[in-house]
Write an enzyme that holds these catalytic residues in place. Structure first.
Site, PDB file in Angstrom:
ATOM      1  N   LYS A   1       0.834  -1.212   0.000  1.00 15.21           N
ATOM      2  CA  LYS A   1       0.000   0.000   0.000  1.00 15.21           C
ATOM      3  C   LYS A   1       0.869   1.263   0.000  1.00 15.21           C
ATOM      4  CE  LYS A   1      -3.806  -2.268   2.488  1.00 15.21           C
ATOM      5  NZ  LYS A   1      -3.118  -3.516   2.896  1.00 15.21           N
TER       6      LYS A   1
ATOM      7  N   LEU B   1       2.478   4.839  -0.594  1.00 12.65           N
ATOM      8  CA  LEU B   1       2.041   6.215  -0.813  1.00 12.65           C
ATOM      9  C   LEU B   1       3.156   7.140  -0.338  1.00 12.65           C
ATOM     10  CD1 LEU B   1      -0.079   8.241  -1.707  1.00 12.65           C
ATOM     11  CD2 LEU B   1      -1.019   8.186   0.605  1.00 12.65           C
TER      12      LEU B   1
ATOM     13  N   HIS C   1       8.882  10.555  -6.742  1.00 13.45           N
ATOM     14  CA  HIS C   1      10.225  10.006  -6.947  1.00 13.45           C
ATOM     15  C   HIS C   1      10.427   8.762  -6.090  1.00 13.45           C
ATOM     16  CE1 HIS C   1      14.551   9.926  -7.694  1.00 13.45           C
ATOM     17  NE2 HIS C   1      14.710   9.738  -6.398  1.00 13.45           N
TER      18      HIS C   1
ATOM     19  N   GLN D   1     -13.348  -7.137   9.649  1.00 19.00           N
ATOM     20  CA  GLN D   1     -13.787  -6.685   8.343  1.00 19.00           C
ATOM     21  C   GLN D   1     -15.261  -6.311   8.396  1.00 19.00           C
ATOM     22  OE1 GLN D   1     -11.776  -6.236   5.886  1.00 19.00           O
ATOM     23  NE2 GLN D   1      -9.962  -7.329   6.541  1.00 19.00           N
TER      24      GLN D   1
END
Length: 233
Positions: free
Chosen positions: A65, A67, A71, A188
């Site tokens: 994941k 983020l 660059h 979940q």
């Protein structure tokens, strides 16, 4: 999406150490060919294990994941592509996805945009500062992933049917939060059974606890594969 069911079931190795992971992979043997590796396992020294899985001709879904600034994303994706992993997750922010797609060109790495985490609901989004509701934000990120040239997206199976219409038939749609009929939901909040998820348009299912915490992991995996086989092609 002509892959066999065993190629469409991804087992999440959400375990604290390599010994437990090795035990599970050994138990599952040739019946399972695809594994998800995440932060928990990587930070326990799992990088060498990833190389061993790939050497053993298993596929690896590297659930990082990512983020960051463009660059940094690009350089990370370049290095991850060299490992030979099959899938990598990027949070579905437009500039991050664009940087990742450029960096992955020429490799076999399938980049997946994470829309909205399956553990989140409307209240969680509001508390995190998002103005869009869950459905609108998921659609928006799916559209942006398609426009960026990503290989697929990660989303709840409950949104799969609608998202499949948005991303078309070529992109992967990977769905965590899968629970066999009658199993515990855990943390979940947006879950579906294996057959329901495939019927809704999922290309790959990620299953962790119902398999790795089962008394007999192989039997649990085979039961899920049997549920998946009930899906009408």
């Amino acid at each position: 999406m002509g892959a066999t069911m065993s190629e469409r079931l991804i087992v999440g190795l959400d375990v604290p150490d390599i010994k437990q992971a090795e035990k599970i992979v050994t138990q599952l043997g040739d019946d399972i060919s695809f594994y998800k590796i995440g932060y928990q396992f990587v930070f326990s020294g799992g990088m060498e294990f990833i190389r061993d899985l790939i050497q053993a001709r298993k596929k690896v879904f590297f659930d990082m994941k990512l983020l960051d600034i463009d660059h940094t994303i690009a350089r990370a994706v370049e290095n991850i592509a060299k490992l030979g992993v099959s899938m990598l997750t990027i949070h579905a922010y437009p500039t991050a996805m664009q940087a990742a797609v450029s960096a992955a060109q020429g490799s076999d790495l399938c980049l997946l945009g994470v829309t909205v985490l399956t553990s989140m609901d409307e209240v969680d989004l509001k508390n995190a500062g998002y103005r869009e509701n869950l459905a609108d934000l998921t659609v928006k990120r799916a559209e942006q992933a398609r426009e960026a040239g990503m290989g697929g997206i990660v989303a709840s199976a409950r949104e799969a049917a609608n998202l499949r219409k948005i991303i078309g038939t070529d992109m992967a749609l990977v769905t965590p939060g899968i629970r066999p009929a009658g199993s515990d939901r855990g943390d979940q909040k947006r879950v579906m059974t294996p057959k329901e998820a495939l019927d809704a348009g999922a290309s790959h299912l990620v299953v962790a606890r119902p398999i790795i915490q089962a008394i007999n992991s192989l039997a649990a995996a085979k039961a899920i594969l049997a549920e998946m086989a009930d899906h009408h092609q």
